[in-house]
Design an enzyme around this catalytic site. Structure first.
Site, short mmCIF file in Angstrom:
data_model
loop_
_atom_site.label_atom_id
_atom_site.label_comp_id
_atom_site.label_asym_id
_atom_site.label_seq_id
_atom_site.Cartn_x
_atom_site.Cartn_y
_atom_site.Cartn_z
N GLY A 176 -61.79 91.95 65.25
CA GLY A 176 -62.59 90.73 65.36
C GLY A 176 -62.37 89.85 64.15
CD GLU A 217 -59.56 100.07 66.94
OE1 GLU A 217 -60.01 99.12 67.62
OE2 GLU A 217 -59.61 101.25 67.31
N PRO A 218 -57.02 95.89 63.18
CG PRO A 218 -56.13 95.31 61.10
CD PRO A 218 -56.77 96.44 61.84
N GLY A 219 -55.39 93.25 64.93
CA GLY A 219 -54.18 92.84 65.65
C GLY A 219 -53.81 91.46 65.16
NE ARG A 256 -54.66 83.58 71.42
CZ ARG A 256 -55.35 82.75 70.68
NH1 ARG A 256 -54.79 81.67 70.21
NH2 ARG A 256 -56.61 83.02 70.40
CE1 TYR A 260 -58.85 84.83 76.06
CE2 TYR A 260 -56.72 84.62 74.96
CZ TYR A 260 -57.63 85.37 75.67
OH TYR A 260 -57.32 86.66 75.99
CB CYS A 286 -44.96 73.81 89.01
SG CYS A 286 -43.46 72.84 88.95
CD GLU A 287 -50.67 76.91 87.68
OE1 GLU A 287 -51.77 76.67 88.16
OE2 GLU A 287 -49.76 77.51 88.30
C1 LIG Z 1 -57.49 93.96 71.08
C2 LIG Z 1 -58.12 95.03 70.31
C3 LIG Z 1 -58.11 95.01 68.91
C4 LIG Z 1 -57.51 93.88 68.10
O1 LIG Z 1 -58.21 92.69 68.17
P1 LIG Z 1 -57.74 91.44 67.30
O2 LIG Z 1 -58.75 90.38 67.60
O3 LIG Z 1 -56.37 91.05 67.73
O4 LIG Z 1 -57.73 91.84 65.87
C5 LIG Z 1 -58.67 96.08 68.26
N1 LIG Z 1 -59.24 97.12 68.93
C6 LIG Z 1 -59.25 97.17 70.28
C7 LIG Z 1 -59.86 98.34 70.96
C8 LIG Z 1 -58.71 96.13 71.02
O5 LIG Z 1 -58.75 96.18 72.35
#
Ligand SMILES: *Cc1c(COP(=O)(O)O)cnc(C)c1O
Length: 359
Positions: A176, A217-219, A256, A260, A286-287
């Protein structure tokens, strides 16, 4: 730290993160298989499936992954099958909105993710009935949270629950973490969060009576700003009210903005000192696929190269072949070197699994 692979799943990116000492968070058995292929040991992988068939969770156990469950019915099946023989983490939904917190997106209490903290009695019942070994508690709101205080509030809720689980090894605070999409954006202050959450965590585990691991768990935080989507201006189209720039990309490559309402900064790389004008940048699908409306950009000529920023997270990984268009190549720049890490699609890729029957 477990990198959330779904943000950008390329195997070379996973290898790079592994090299830097990260574990990985996966949401499907396929992501787990890719992570194993990238060199992650099963115990470095956290598997957080949602609404999957139970057989997929069994596959996760067979691979030796950390398993994170977010549904009472699945927890029951898990307990029946494995009892105390395979530890499991539980994903909780903290319903922090119940307190009326305006900073977190609405609908949170109605989210499909996690087991409600209000269902703790049912969790405890299943855990004691099947002697389930709960080794972790997890929370991930999915929101872009900028306030340290909100993370601390969620942590407090988790700590309260954690006292009921004596066999914990870790608490996973999910992600988050917000990054900047444009100048002046509020972002998560990771250092401040690290200090305060770390301190609260220490205080907690002292009273819990055993040192636990703190997982995150950063993405997006790791890969969003590292990624750029390069596109070519194919046409400039002037209507009585709008000047459009059409580019050789679209929502098939970066969904995105349409999905979003996300803001992605767009820069004209070919004409960095040109006069600024107002454009609406659109794709060739085409959208309705608007990348950015009414943007002030250095004058765009047909053939100019534009760049969309923050394309690293949820860009390629959400891309499709809609309109039978190719997904782009991926290039990794590392220590001044350029590596092709994914080829652009070809027509063969699009036709690969199609079966042309005799009619
Ligand atoms: C998608 C996800 C994340 C990463 O979220 P980000 O907003 O990209 O940091 C972490 N944990 C879980 C379980 C997720 O599904």
């Amino acid at each position: 730290m477990k990198y959330a692979a779904k943000a950008l799943t390329n195997i070379s990116i996973l290898k790079l993160l592994k090299k830097h000492g990260a574990g990985v968070d996966v949401v499907s058995i396929q992501e787990a298989q890719i992570a194993i292929g990238a060199g992650f040991a099963p115990d470095e992988i956290m598997f957080t499936p949602n609404c999957v068939d139970f057989s997929e969770i069994v596959q996760g156990v067979d691979l030796g992954l950390n398993i994170n469950l977010d549904n009472l019915s699945v927890l029951e099946k898990f307990g029946k099958k494995y009892g105390s023989s395979y530890p499991v983490c539980i994903r909780l939904n903290p319903h922090i909105l119940a307190g009326g917190n305006y900073k977190i997106s609405t609908g949170h209490g109605n989210s499909k993710f996690g087991i409600s903290v209000y269902q703790l009695p049912q969790i405890m019942q299943l855990v004691s009935k099947h002697k389930i070994q709960v080794n972790g508690l997890h929370i991930h709101t999915g929101s872009e949270i900028t306030e340290t205080e909100i993370f601390l509030k969620m942590a407090d809720i988790l700590f309260g629950v954690a006292r009921d689980f004596p066999a914990l090894k870790f608490i996973d605070f999910g992600s988050g973490f917000k990054v900047a999409y444009k100048e002046g954006d509020h972002v998560t202050n990771i250092y401040d969060l690290g200090l305060k959450l770390g301190k609260a965590f220490k205080e907690f585990y002292h009273s819990y009576g055993k040192q636990l691991e703190l997982w995150i768990e950063p993405g997006k935080y790791l890969v969003s700003e590292a990624g750029y989507l390069f596109v070519t201006a194919t046409v400039v189209k002037t209507t009585p009210s709008v000047t459009f720039v059409g580019v050789n990309s679209g929502l098939n490559h970066l969904i995105r903005p349409m999905m979003y309402d996300a803001y992605h900064e767009i820069v004209n790389v070919s004409n960095p000192t040109g006069d600024q004008k107002i454009y609406t940048i659109v794709g060739n699908i085409c959208e309705t696929d608007t990348f950015g409306a009414d943007r002030k950009i250095n004058e765009v000529r047909e053939g100019d190269l534009l760049v969309l920023k923050n394309a690293g997270a949820y860009g390629y990984s959400m891309a499709s072949n809609y309109n039978s268009r190719f997904r782009p190549a991926e290039v990794l720049m590392l220590n001044g070197k350029v590596h092709l890490i994914r080829k652009r699609d070809t027509l063969d890729d699009i036709l690969r699994n199609q079966i042309s029957i005799d009619l």
